[in-house]
Design an enzyme around this catalytic site. Sequence first.
Site, short mmCIF file in Angstrom:
data_model
loop_
_atom_site.label_atom_id
_atom_site.label_comp_id
_atom_site.label_asym_id
_atom_site.label_seq_id
_atom_site.Cartn_x
_atom_site.Cartn_y
_atom_site.Cartn_z
N SER A 193 0.27 -1.80 -3.76
CA SER A 193 -0.44 -3.07 -3.61
C SER A 193 0.44 -4.24 -4.04
O SER A 193 1.35 -4.08 -4.84
CB SER A 193 -1.71 -3.07 -4.46
OG SER A 193 -2.58 -2.05 -4.05
N1 SAH Z 1 -2.84 1.33 -6.57
C1 SAH Z 1 -1.96 1.86 -5.58
C2 SAH Z 1 -2.52 1.53 -4.21
C3 SAH Z 1 -1.96 2.36 -3.15
S1 SAH Z 1 -2.65 2.06 -1.56
C4 SAH Z 1 -0.57 1.26 -5.73
O1 SAH Z 1 -0.48 0.07 -6.03
O2 SAH Z 1 0.42 1.96 -5.53
C5 SAH Z 1 -4.16 2.96 -1.63
C6 SAH Z 1 -4.08 4.43 -1.86
O3 SAH Z 1 -5.39 4.96 -1.66
C7 SAH Z 1 -3.16 5.19 -0.92
O4 SAH Z 1 -2.21 5.90 -1.67
C8 SAH Z 1 -4.12 6.14 -0.16
O5 SAH Z 1 -3.54 7.39 0.15
C9 SAH Z 1 -5.26 6.27 -1.14
N2 SAH Z 1 -6.53 6.70 -0.54
C10 SAH Z 1 -7.07 6.36 0.66
N3 SAH Z 1 -8.27 6.96 0.84
C11 SAH Z 1 -8.49 7.71 -0.28
C12 SAH Z 1 -9.54 8.58 -0.69
N4 SAH Z 1 -10.62 8.81 0.06
N5 SAH Z 1 -9.42 9.19 -1.89
C13 SAH Z 1 -8.34 8.98 -2.71
N6 SAH Z 1 -7.32 8.16 -2.36
C14 SAH Z 1 -7.38 7.55 -1.16
#
Ligand code: SAH
Length: 220
Positions: free
Chosen positions: A67
């Site tokens: 993010s």
């Molecule tokens: N806080 C993280 C955000 C990553 S983007 C950072 O800053 O690195 C969002 C993440 O949510 C992705 O890694 C994606 O794989 C995950 N995601 C999407 N749907 C999901 C679900 N149903 N359960 C768990 N994770 C999920």
Amino acid sequence: MQPFRDTFKHKGRRKQLIGELTEMGIQDQRILKAFDAIPRHYFLDLAFDEQAYTNMAFQIGSGQTISHPYTVAFQTELLELEKGMKVLEIGTGSGFQTAILCQLGAKVYSIERHQPLHLKAKQMLDFFKFNPSLFFGDGYKGNRVYAPYDRILVTCGAPDLPQTLLDQLKIGGIMIIPVGEGAEQKMLRIQKTDASNYSTQEFGTFKFVPMLERTVKNTK
Ligand code: SAH
């Protein structure tokens, strides 16, 4: 894991980013300090080393992105976190947001649906000597074993408000979740007022990778 170097350049860029976050409206000094304590470039591929402290999202593998720093800071501020609170995070991704929550003294439970990301984040958080409980699985299910949570933070765009997660929130607890079906989501702050009611506040429009459903068993 790549050998990590936190040079004067990185530290300088980090200070600059913290200045930008302040200008953009982030006020909580504890959060700004946490951004100073956690080198964001460690969570990124070496290719992004130069840009790690710009307010941008970058690829982290499995088609996902870390993010924007502002988004992480803004969501964290909305959480109104206090030390020792139990926080459920959906979407561990790179683990950067998880590290910020740990640095702020939260007891973190985080779920990621992509196993390579889950495993890499685990390594990173071990490196920092943080001890969150990380799970590979479907965040839609939350994690009933450790419920209820003081706070729930969703870091992917949900098409609607998942009832299971609401059920796992403490009464009086807060959930921060971007909700919307298209490319954009509204940042919602949900406060659970009693067992079956909640109040909602809206905090602008953001763009997140979608929250996806998957039927896997949640494992550590
Ligand atoms: N806080 C993280 C955000 C990553 S983007 C950072 O800053 O690195 C969002 C993440 O949510 C992705 O890694 C994606 O794989 C995950 N995601 C999407 N749907 C999901 C679900 N149903 N359960 C768990 N994770 C999920």
